[in-house]
Enzyme design. Structure first.
Site, PDB file in Angstrom:
ATOM      1  N   ASN A 200       0.803  -1.174  -0.113  1.00 18.11           N
ATOM      2  CA  ASN A 200      -0.115  -0.030   0.113  1.00 18.11           C
ATOM      3  C   ASN A 200       0.910   1.326   0.030  1.00 18.11           C
ATOM      4  O   ASN A 200       1.589   1.302   1.101  1.00 18.11           O
ATOM      5  CB  ASN A 200      -0.895  -0.065   1.250  1.00 18.11           C
ATOM      6  CG  ASN A 200      -1.516   1.212   1.392  1.00 18.11           C
ATOM      7  OD1 ASN A 200      -1.804   2.185   0.502  1.00 18.11           O
ATOM      8  ND2 ASN A 200      -2.452   1.310   2.534  1.00 18.11           N
ATOM      9  N   TRP A 201       0.930   1.793  -1.350  1.00 17.33           N
ATOM     10  CA  TRP A 201       1.900   2.973  -1.244  1.00 17.33           C
ATOM     11  C   TRP A 201       1.270   4.325  -0.484  1.00 17.33           C
ATOM     12  O   TRP A 201       2.273   5.161  -0.317  1.00 17.33           O
ATOM     13  CB  TRP A 201       1.987   3.484  -2.789  1.00 17.33           C
ATOM     14  CG  TRP A 201       2.851   2.543  -3.448  1.00 17.33           C
ATOM     15  CD1 TRP A 201       3.333   1.260  -3.107  1.00 17.33           C
ATOM     16  CD2 TRP A 201       3.122   2.544  -4.932  1.00 17.33           C
ATOM     17  NE1 TRP A 201       3.898   0.775  -4.212  1.00 17.33           N
ATOM     18  CE2 TRP A 201       3.697   1.351  -5.157  1.00 17.33           C
ATOM     19  CE3 TRP A 201       2.566   3.420  -5.971  1.00 17.33           C
ATOM     20  CZ2 TRP A 201       4.002   1.053  -6.389  1.00 17.33           C
ATOM     21  CZ3 TRP A 201       3.200   3.104  -7.140  1.00 17.33           C
ATOM     22  CH2 TRP A 201       3.886   2.058  -7.746  1.00 17.33           C
ATOM     23  N   LYS A 202       0.053   4.343  -0.266  1.00 14.42           N
ATOM     24  CA  LYS A 202      -0.270   5.438   0.616  1.00 14.42           C
ATOM     25  C   LYS A 202      -0.475   6.709  -0.314  1.00 14.42           C
ATOM     26  O   LYS A 202      -0.221   6.540  -1.771  1.00 14.42           O
ATOM     27  CB  LYS A 202      -0.095   5.554   1.981  1.00 14.42           C
ATOM     28  CG  LYS A 202      -0.064   4.089   2.617  1.00 14.42           C
ATOM     29  CD  LYS A 202       0.080   4.560   4.154  1.00 14.42           C
ATOM     30  CE  LYS A 202      -0.035   3.170   4.968  1.00 14.42           C
ATOM     31  NZ  LYS A 202       0.064   3.109   6.109  1.00 14.42           N
TER      32      LYS A 202
ATOM     33  N   GLU B 134      -5.269  -4.987  10.462  1.00 14.03           N
ATOM     34  CA  GLU B 134      -4.195  -4.097  10.599  1.00 14.03           C
ATOM     35  C   GLU B 134      -4.260  -3.167  11.768  1.00 14.03           C
ATOM     36  O   GLU B 134      -5.026  -2.374  12.010  1.00 14.03           O
ATOM     37  CB  GLU B 134      -4.205  -2.942   9.491  1.00 14.03           C
ATOM     38  CG  GLU B 134      -3.872  -3.374   8.151  1.00 14.03           C
ATOM     39  CD  GLU B 134      -3.139  -2.495   7.071  1.00 14.03           C
ATOM     40  OE1 GLU B 134      -2.177  -2.738   6.736  1.00 14.03           O
ATOM     41  OE2 GLU B 134      -3.878  -1.431   7.172  1.00 14.03           O
TER      42      GLU B 134
ATOM     43  N   GLU C 131      -6.371   4.722   8.140  1.00 10.67           N
ATOM     44  CA  GLU C 131      -6.143   6.211   7.693  1.00 10.67           C
ATOM     45  C   GLU C 131      -7.499   6.861   7.096  1.00 10.67           C
ATOM     46  O   GLU C 131      -7.876   7.909   7.332  1.00 10.67           O
ATOM     47  CB  GLU C 131      -5.132   6.458   6.913  1.00 10.67           C
ATOM     48  CG  GLU C 131      -3.685   6.014   7.643  1.00 10.67           C
ATOM     49  CD  GLU C 131      -2.536   5.334   6.775  1.00 10.67           C
ATOM     50  OE1 GLU C 131      -2.499   5.584   5.832  1.00 10.67           O
ATOM     51  OE2 GLU C 131      -1.817   4.967   7.477  1.00 10.67           O
TER      52      GLU C 131
ATOM     53  N   SER D  97       3.770  -2.723  10.314  1.00  7.83           N
ATOM     54  CA  SER D  97       5.330  -2.767  10.443  1.00  7.83           C
ATOM     55  C   SER D  97       5.792  -4.203   9.983  1.00  7.83           C
ATOM     56  O   SER D  97       6.705  -4.789  10.433  1.00  7.83           O
ATOM     57  CB  SER D  97       5.606  -2.751  11.848  1.00  7.83           C
ATOM     58  OG  SER D  97       5.296  -1.273  12.261  1.00  7.83           O
TER      59      SER D  97
ATOM     60  N   HIS E 182      -9.371   1.390   5.018  1.00  3.28           N
ATOM     61  CA  HIS E 182      -8.026   1.701   5.621  1.00  3.28           C
ATOM     62  C   HIS E 182      -8.162   2.441   6.693  1.00  3.28           C
ATOM     63  O   HIS E 182      -9.006   3.436   6.775  1.00  3.28           O
ATOM     64  CB  HIS E 182      -7.016   2.172   4.774  1.00  3.28           C
ATOM     65  CG  HIS E 182      -5.508   2.106   5.198  1.00  3.28           C
ATOM     66  ND1 HIS E 182      -4.985   2.845   6.204  1.00  3.28           N
ATOM     67  CD2 HIS E 182      -4.626   1.025   5.113  1.00  3.28           C
ATOM     68  CE1 HIS E 182      -3.916   2.657   6.635  1.00  3.28           C
ATOM     69  NE2 HIS E 182      -3.537   1.342   6.161  1.00  3.28           N
TER      70      HIS E 182
ATOM     71  N   GLY F 233       3.057   1.748  10.852  1.00  6.34           N
ATOM     72  CA  GLY F 233       3.995   2.876  10.566  1.00  6.34           C
ATOM     73  C   GLY F 233       4.708   3.178  11.913  1.00  6.34           C
ATOM     74  O   GLY F 233       5.413   3.929  12.176  1.00  6.34           O
TER      75      GLY F 233
ATOM     76  N   GLY G  64       5.326   1.202   4.734  1.00  5.62           N
ATOM     77  CA  GLY G  64       6.667   1.848   4.401  1.00  5.62           C
ATOM     78  C   GLY G  64       7.671   0.855   3.645  1.00  5.62           C
ATOM     79  O   GLY G  64       8.311   1.173   2.688  1.00  5.62           O
TER      80      GLY G  64
HETATM   81  O1  LIG Z   1      -0.993   0.717   6.751  1.00  3.25           O
HETATM   82  C1  LIG Z   1      -0.337  -0.341   6.488  1.00  3.25           C
HETATM   83  C2  LIG Z   1      -0.634  -0.840   5.141  1.00  3.25           C
HETATM   84  O2  LIG Z   1      -1.948  -0.594   4.655  1.00  3.25           O
HETATM   85  C3  LIG Z   1       0.938  -0.557   7.288  1.00  3.25           C
HETATM   86  O3  LIG Z   1       1.815   0.359   7.122  1.00  3.25           O
HETATM   87  P1  LIG Z   1       3.269   0.009   7.661  1.00  3.25           P
HETATM   88  O4  LIG Z   1       3.817  -1.385   7.053  1.00  3.25           O
HETATM   89  O5  LIG Z   1       4.138   1.416   7.084  1.00  3.25           O
HETATM   90  O6  LIG Z   1       3.106  -0.175   9.228  1.00  3.25           O
END
Ligand SMILES: O=C(CO)COP(=O)(O)O
Length: 252
Positions: A10-12, A168, A98, A213, A96, A174, A235
Site C-alpha cells: 500500500n503506497w498510501k 491491521e 487512515e 510494520s 483503511h 507505521g 513503508g
Molecule cells: O497501513 C499499512 C498498510 O496498509 C501498514 O503500514 P506499515 O507497513 O508502514 O506499518
C-alpha cells in the site's frame, strides 16, 4: 484448504507517475514472474494507468486505495467503480484506518462499497483493526466484530470468498511495533471466525492479511501462521528490494 498467499504493497500518498514507473522497473526483475504468491501494489489514482501499463503481462497486479459505491453522481472528488474498472485494476483497498480516521469512512459506507465492488468483478481488500486503547481495554474482539459484520452484511454468501480482509492493528501501523505472532494469529483467526458466522465454506477460502510494520526480516514468521494468508505492507513496500524481500518471505 490451501490459500494462495497474497502480499500487497500500500503506497498510501507516495509516488508520482515517474516515481511509480521507476519502482516498477526495479520490481519486475525481482517478482514479475512469481507464481506462488499473489503480488499487488495499491497505487494513488494518478499513477494507476501508468502502473497498469508497465506491469501488463507480469504477475504484479494493481489496486486502487479507495472508491465510491455509486455508479456516478454529484460526489466531488470521488472516483467510481466503473472508472476503476476501465483502468483495468484488479481491485481496491477499502476501509483503511487512515481513511476511517482522517476522512470519516464508516462501516456503513463499507457495507455499500463491498457489494458494488464485487458486482463489478473487482477484488476488495477490506481493512479492519483496533486501536491500542481498544486492545488494552479488552475490546479487540468487539471492535473487529463490529467492523467485519457490518461491512459484509449485504454481501451475498456466494461472493464472500472473493474478499480479502487485512487485519491491521492501528498501533502497529507505521510504528515499527509489529504484532507478535501470537497476537497476529489470534486476531486473524478471530476475523476468519466472523466470516464463518456467515458462511463456513467462504471462511476457509477468504484470505486474511496481516498489516502493520511488516518488514523483510519479520515477514516469513508472520506469513507462516495458519490464519495469516499474506500481508498488507506500507513503508517497506516503497522500495523494490524490501517489498520483494517480503514477497520472498511469503513463499513457503
Ligand atoms: O497501513 C499499512 C498498510 O496498509 C501498514 O503500514 P506499515 O507497513 O508502514 O506499518
Amino acid at each position: 484448504m490451501s490459500r494462495t498467499p497474497f502480499v500487497a504493497g500500500n503506497w498510501k500518498m507516495h509516488k508520482t507517475i515517474a516515481e511509480a514507473e521507476a519502482f516498477v522497473s526495479g520490481l519486475l526483475p525481482l517478482v514479475g514472474a512469481v507464481d506462488d504468491v499473489q503480488v499487488g501494489v495499491c497505487v494513488p489514482f494518478p499513477a494507476i494507468q501508468a502502473v497498469v501499463e508497465s506491469t501488463r503481462g507480469s504477475a504484479v497486479q494493481v489496486y486502487a486505495q479507495n472508491v465510491h459505491w455509486a455508479e456516478q453522481g454529484a460526489y466531488t472528488g470521488e472516483v467510481s467503480i466503473p472508472m476503476l474498472d476501465e483502468l483495468e485494476v484488479a481491485g481496491v483497498v477499502i476501509g483503511h484506518s487512515e481513511r476511517r480516521q482522517y476522512f470519516g469512512e464508516t462501516d456503513a459506507d463499507l457495507s455499500k462499497k463491498l457489494p458494488a465492488i464485487l458486482a463489478a468483478g473487482l477484488e476488495p481488500i477490506l481493512c479492519v483493526g483496533e486501536t491500542e486503547a481498544q486492545r488494552d481495554g479488552g475490546e479487540m474482539e468487539q471492535v473487529l466484530r463490529g467492523q467485519v459484520e457490518e461491512a459484509i452484511a449485504d454481501v451475498d454468501a456466494a461472493d464472500l470468498a472473493r474478499i480479502t480482509i487485512a487485519y491491521e492493528p492501528i498501533w502497529a501501523i507505521g510504528t515499527g511495533k509489529v504484532a507478535t505472532p501470537d497476537q497476529a494469529q489470534e486476531a486473524c483467526a478471530f476475523v476468519r471466525s466472523l466470516v464463518a458466522g456467515r458462511d463456513a465454506g467462504a471462511a476457509e477460502q477468504v484470505r486474511i492479511q496481516y498489516g502493520g510494520s511488516v518488514k523483510p526480516d519479520n515477514a516469513a514468521e508472520l506469513l507462516a501462521l495458519p490464519d495469516v494468508d499474506g500481508a498488507l505492507v506500507g513503508g517497506a513496500a516503497l522500495e523494490p528490494q524490501s517489498f520483494a524481500g517480503i514477497v520472498e518471505g511469503a513463499r513457503a
